[in-house]
Design a protein around this motif. Structure first.
Motif, PDB file in Angstrom:
ATOM      1  N   TRP A 290       0.838  -1.190   0.000  1.00 35.96           N
ATOM      2  CA  TRP A 290       0.000   0.000   0.000  1.00 35.96           C
ATOM      3  C   TRP A 290       0.874   1.240   0.000  1.00 35.96           C
ATOM      4  CZ3 TRP A 290      -5.449  -0.200   0.406  1.00 35.96           C
ATOM      5  CH2 TRP A 290      -5.969  -1.489   0.510  1.00 35.96           C
ATOM      6  N   HIS A 291       0.343   2.371  -0.402  1.00 33.99           N
ATOM      7  CA  HIS A 291       1.070   3.641  -0.371  1.00 33.99           C
ATOM      8  C   HIS A 291       0.088   4.772  -0.082  1.00 33.99           C
ATOM      9  CE1 HIS A 291      -0.295   5.345  -4.258  1.00 33.99           C
ATOM     10  NE2 HIS A 291      -0.455   4.070  -4.580  1.00 33.99           N
ATOM     11  N   ARG A 292       0.636   5.960   0.223  1.00 35.02           N
ATOM     12  CA  ARG A 292      -0.204   7.123   0.509  1.00 35.02           C
ATOM     13  C   ARG A 292      -0.683   7.753  -0.791  1.00 35.02           C
ATOM     14  NH1 ARG A 292      -2.141   7.684   5.596  1.00 35.02           N
ATOM     15  NH2 ARG A 292      -0.574   6.927   7.018  1.00 35.02           N
ATOM     16  N   GLY A 293      -1.952   8.095  -0.862  1.00 36.10           N
ATOM     17  CA  GLY A 293      -2.527   8.756  -2.018  1.00 36.10           C
ATOM     18  C   GLY A 293      -2.346  10.259  -1.933  1.00 36.10           C
ATOM     19  N   PRO A 294      -2.904  11.013  -2.894  1.00 35.00           N
ATOM     20  CA  PRO A 294      -2.715  12.462  -2.913  1.00 35.00           C
ATOM     21  C   PRO A 294      -3.362  13.186  -1.735  1.00 35.00           C
ATOM     22  CG  PRO A 294      -4.275  11.790  -4.602  1.00 35.00           C
ATOM     23  CD  PRO A 294      -3.683  10.541  -4.029  1.00 35.00           C
TER      24      PRO A 294
ATOM     25  N   PRO B  11      -3.849   0.904  -2.556  1.00 36.65           N
ATOM     26  CA  PRO B  11      -3.067  -0.273  -2.949  1.00 36.65           C
ATOM     27  C   PRO B  11      -2.121   0.077  -4.097  1.00 36.65           C
ATOM     28  CG  PRO B  11      -5.297  -0.467  -3.770  1.00 36.65           C
ATOM     29  CD  PRO B  11      -5.262   0.757  -2.904  1.00 36.65           C
ATOM     30  N   MET B  12      -0.989  -0.609  -4.121  1.00 37.69           N
ATOM     31  CA  MET B  12      -0.035  -0.397  -5.206  1.00 37.69           C
ATOM     32  C   MET B  12      -0.331  -1.398  -6.318  1.00 37.69           C
ATOM     33  SD  MET B  12       3.648   0.454  -3.548  1.00 37.69           S
ATOM     34  CE  MET B  12       3.734  -0.818  -2.320  1.00 37.69           C
ATOM     35  N   TYR B  13      -0.914  -0.939  -7.397  1.00 38.03           N
ATOM     36  CA  TYR B  13      -1.148  -1.784  -8.560  1.00 38.03           C
ATOM     37  C   TYR B  13      -0.120  -1.428  -9.614  1.00 38.03           C
ATOM     38  CZ  TYR B  13      -5.619  -3.292  -6.706  1.00 38.03           C
ATOM     39  OH  TYR B  13      -6.586  -3.832  -5.936  1.00 38.03           O
TER      40      TYR B  13
ATOM     41  N   GLY C 230      -6.354   4.100 -12.242  1.00 36.04           N
ATOM     42  CA  GLY C 230      -7.468   5.034 -12.182  1.00 36.04           C
ATOM     43  C   GLY C 230      -7.772   5.465 -10.766  1.00 36.04           C
ATOM     44  N   PRO C 231      -9.009   5.926 -10.529  1.00 43.55           N
ATOM     45  CA  PRO C 231      -9.389   6.371  -9.194  1.00 43.55           C
ATOM     46  C   PRO C 231      -9.227   5.252  -8.168  1.00 43.55           C
ATOM     47  CG  PRO C 231     -11.064   6.962 -10.793  1.00 43.55           C
ATOM     48  CD  PRO C 231     -10.077   6.087 -11.493  1.00 43.55           C
ATOM     49  N   PHE C 232      -8.602   5.593  -7.056  1.00 46.83           N
ATOM     50  CA  PHE C 232      -8.365   4.671  -5.950  1.00 46.83           C
ATOM     51  C   PHE C 232      -7.496   3.485  -6.344  1.00 46.83           C
ATOM     52  CE2 PHE C 232     -12.561   6.608  -5.307  1.00 46.83           C
ATOM     53  CZ  PHE C 232     -12.258   7.387  -4.210  1.00 46.83           C
TER      54      PHE C 232
ATOM     55  N   PHE D 198      -6.132   2.233 -16.809  1.00 48.99           N
ATOM     56  CA  PHE D 198      -6.690   2.912 -17.971  1.00 48.99           C
ATOM     57  C   PHE D 198      -5.565   3.253 -18.938  1.00 48.99           C
ATOM     58  CE2 PHE D 198      -9.623   3.817 -14.490  1.00 48.99           C
ATOM     59  CZ  PHE D 198     -10.832   3.487 -15.070  1.00 48.99           C
ATOM     60  N   ARG D 199      -5.906   3.261 -20.236  1.00 45.47           N
ATOM     61  CA  ARG D 199      -4.914   3.548 -21.272  1.00 45.47           C
ATOM     62  C   ARG D 199      -4.530   5.031 -21.251  1.00 45.47           C
ATOM     63  NH1 ARG D 199      -3.818   0.682 -26.046  1.00 45.47           N
ATOM     64  NH2 ARG D 199      -5.575  -0.656 -25.521  1.00 45.47           N
TER      65      ARG D 199
END
Length: 79
Positions: free
Chosen positions: A48-52, A58-60, A69-71, A76-77
């Protein structure tokens, strides 16, 4: 003359107060890390990591040419 005496007294009092204060005492440099401490990435845990906005995400890993994309739930391309 009164102003000079008052300012000298104030400066002397502030210097005396500065020498007596210990707001941040120095710690010894040879302290080792405690064995019962678990290191995690930003407090979120492994994977996991911190978002904005400071939340855990989660780290994908998206393939090249794609972005998460969101969360971080979908890839997304890039356009």
């Amino acid at each position: 003359m009164k102003f000079l005496a008052a300012s000298a007294f104030a400066i002397g009092l502030s210097l005396a107060a500065m020498t007596a204060s210990q707001a941040m005492p120095l710690a010894p440099l040879d302290q080792a890390a405690s064995a019962d401490t678990i290191r995690v990435a930003g407090g979120c845990g492994p994977g996991w990591h911190r978002g904005p906005y400071g939340g855990c995400r989660p780290m994908y890993n998206c393939p090249p040419g794609w972005h998460s994309g969101p969360f971080g739930r979908h890839c997304f391309r890039n356009w």
